[in-house]
Design an enzyme around this catalytic site. Sequence first.
Site, PDB file in Angstrom:
ATOM      1  N   HIS A  99      -3.829  -0.212  -0.001  1.00  0.00           N
ATOM      2  CA  HIS A  99      -4.818   0.553  -0.847  1.00  0.00           C
ATOM      3  C   HIS A  99      -4.390   2.193  -0.575  1.00  0.00           C
ATOM      4  O   HIS A  99      -4.005   2.855  -1.853  1.00  0.00           O
ATOM      5  CB  HIS A  99      -6.247   0.223  -0.919  1.00  0.00           C
ATOM      6  CG  HIS A  99      -7.168   1.369  -1.780  1.00  0.00           C
ATOM      7  ND1 HIS A  99      -7.264   0.931  -3.040  1.00  0.00           N
ATOM      8  CD2 HIS A  99      -7.840   2.411  -1.199  1.00  0.00           C
ATOM      9  CE1 HIS A  99      -8.188   2.105  -3.531  1.00  0.00           C
ATOM     10  NE2 HIS A  99      -8.390   2.982  -2.519  1.00  0.00           N
ATOM     11  N   GLU A 100      -4.396   2.763   0.331  1.00  0.00           N
ATOM     12  CA  GLU A 100      -4.204   3.996   0.667  1.00  0.00           C
ATOM     13  C   GLU A 100      -2.956   4.341   0.328  1.00  0.00           C
ATOM     14  O   GLU A 100      -2.680   5.402  -0.200  1.00  0.00           O
ATOM     15  CB  GLU A 100      -4.764   4.550   1.991  1.00  0.00           C
ATOM     16  CG  GLU A 100      -6.332   3.946   2.446  1.00  0.00           C
ATOM     17  CD  GLU A 100      -7.256   4.657   1.377  1.00  0.00           C
ATOM     18  OE1 GLU A 100      -7.140   5.954   0.773  1.00  0.00           O
ATOM     19  OE2 GLU A 100      -8.449   4.250   1.087  1.00  0.00           O
ATOM     20  N   GLU A 154      -8.753   4.559  -8.291  1.00  0.00           N
ATOM     21  CA  GLU A 154      -9.010   3.642  -7.357  1.00  0.00           C
ATOM     22  C   GLU A 154      -8.622   2.063  -7.629  1.00  0.00           C
ATOM     23  O   GLU A 154      -8.230   1.394  -6.730  1.00  0.00           O
ATOM     24  CB  GLU A 154     -10.635   3.555  -7.127  1.00  0.00           C
ATOM     25  CG  GLU A 154     -11.111   5.153  -6.466  1.00  0.00           C
ATOM     26  CD  GLU A 154     -10.583   5.171  -4.965  1.00  0.00           C
ATOM     27  OE1 GLU A 154     -10.411   4.187  -4.407  1.00  0.00           O
ATOM     28  OE2 GLU A 154     -10.127   6.482  -4.723  1.00  0.00           O
ATOM     29  N   HIS A 173      -2.275   5.107  -3.182  1.00  0.00           N
ATOM     30  CA  HIS A 173      -2.724   6.347  -3.894  1.00  0.00           C
ATOM     31  C   HIS A 173      -1.478   7.315  -3.602  1.00  0.00           C
ATOM     32  O   HIS A 173      -1.165   8.118  -4.623  1.00  0.00           O
ATOM     33  CB  HIS A 173      -3.840   6.984  -3.072  1.00  0.00           C
ATOM     34  CG  HIS A 173      -5.384   6.450  -3.420  1.00  0.00           C
ATOM     35  ND1 HIS A 173      -5.720   6.390  -4.648  1.00  0.00           N
ATOM     36  CD2 HIS A 173      -6.254   5.684  -2.797  1.00  0.00           C
ATOM     37  CE1 HIS A 173      -6.832   5.952  -4.947  1.00  0.00           C
ATOM     38  NE2 HIS A 173      -7.363   5.486  -3.750  1.00  0.00           N
TER      39      HIS A 173
END
Length: 297
Positions: A141-142, A206, A145
């Site tokens: 997920h990070e 997100e 980004h």
Amino acid sequence: MKAIQQILLGSALLLSLYGCGKVPITGRSSLNMVSDEALLSQSQQAYSGFVSQARQQGAIVQDERIQRITVNLINATNTYLTNNGYSDIARNMQWELNVVKSKEVNAFCMPGGKIVVYTGLAQLVGLGTGADDEMAAVIGHEIGHAIARHANERVSRSQLQGMGAQVLGGLLGMGSNDGSISSAVLSTLYGLGAQAVAMPFNRKQELEADKIGLVLMALAGYNPEYAVSLWQKMEKNSGGTSSSFWSTHPSEAKRIKEIQAYMPEAKKYYQKPLSTQRSTLPTPTTKKTSTTTKKKK
């Protein structure tokens, strides 16, 4: 009126110059008005300062499991970017990982691939069945980004809001002095409006990073279905009190629902689990040395 027209024309010119990029995996068009070079330089400085302070406090620790999972995700990410027309993004990634001893349940990845994972997150995930997959969901997920250039997009939107403030200032300057509404009140209303627009946009980022992370973890050999159990743990840890309205992050319940809806797509990318043999990240570049070490499997 002429001044306002010039501002609007300038805004349109900026948009035409910088245009829209495309987010890997989701294919969404994104606004990028800031040069990657400037953003990556600032990111490197901020990250170096953070790590230096953490090291002085004795908070930088070694965690072979987190390192292995991160390297597997990075390898899958670089392969996807290179094979799908995003080589420019791959070239901008100067990957670095640091694990920080802290009770904070968190992780982040700054522009350029500068990753931090807190030990509080590792403790929440634990060592049971699917623990590696859950950790991969967070780190993926990070990384999502970073490769989606979300930071660039947020800065770009901030610049556009500044342009909007200039337009408002021009309107206020031409208004009458009848005292019906003050400049301060209008400026405050504009600020609240800008905040209300920006926050939902951040929540969308997100959720987009969740989708990207699901695909990256699947490509790296981690079962994306464990992203659901991860966020169930997160929801339990937060006590179910989070609210998604005035927040840059969606609620865990919203997140789980969106992840489950995207799961059939993510599963298309699921491959056999990778080897657990330890790999190493490139040695971070410093002022004293620019060497890069690699370990053959």
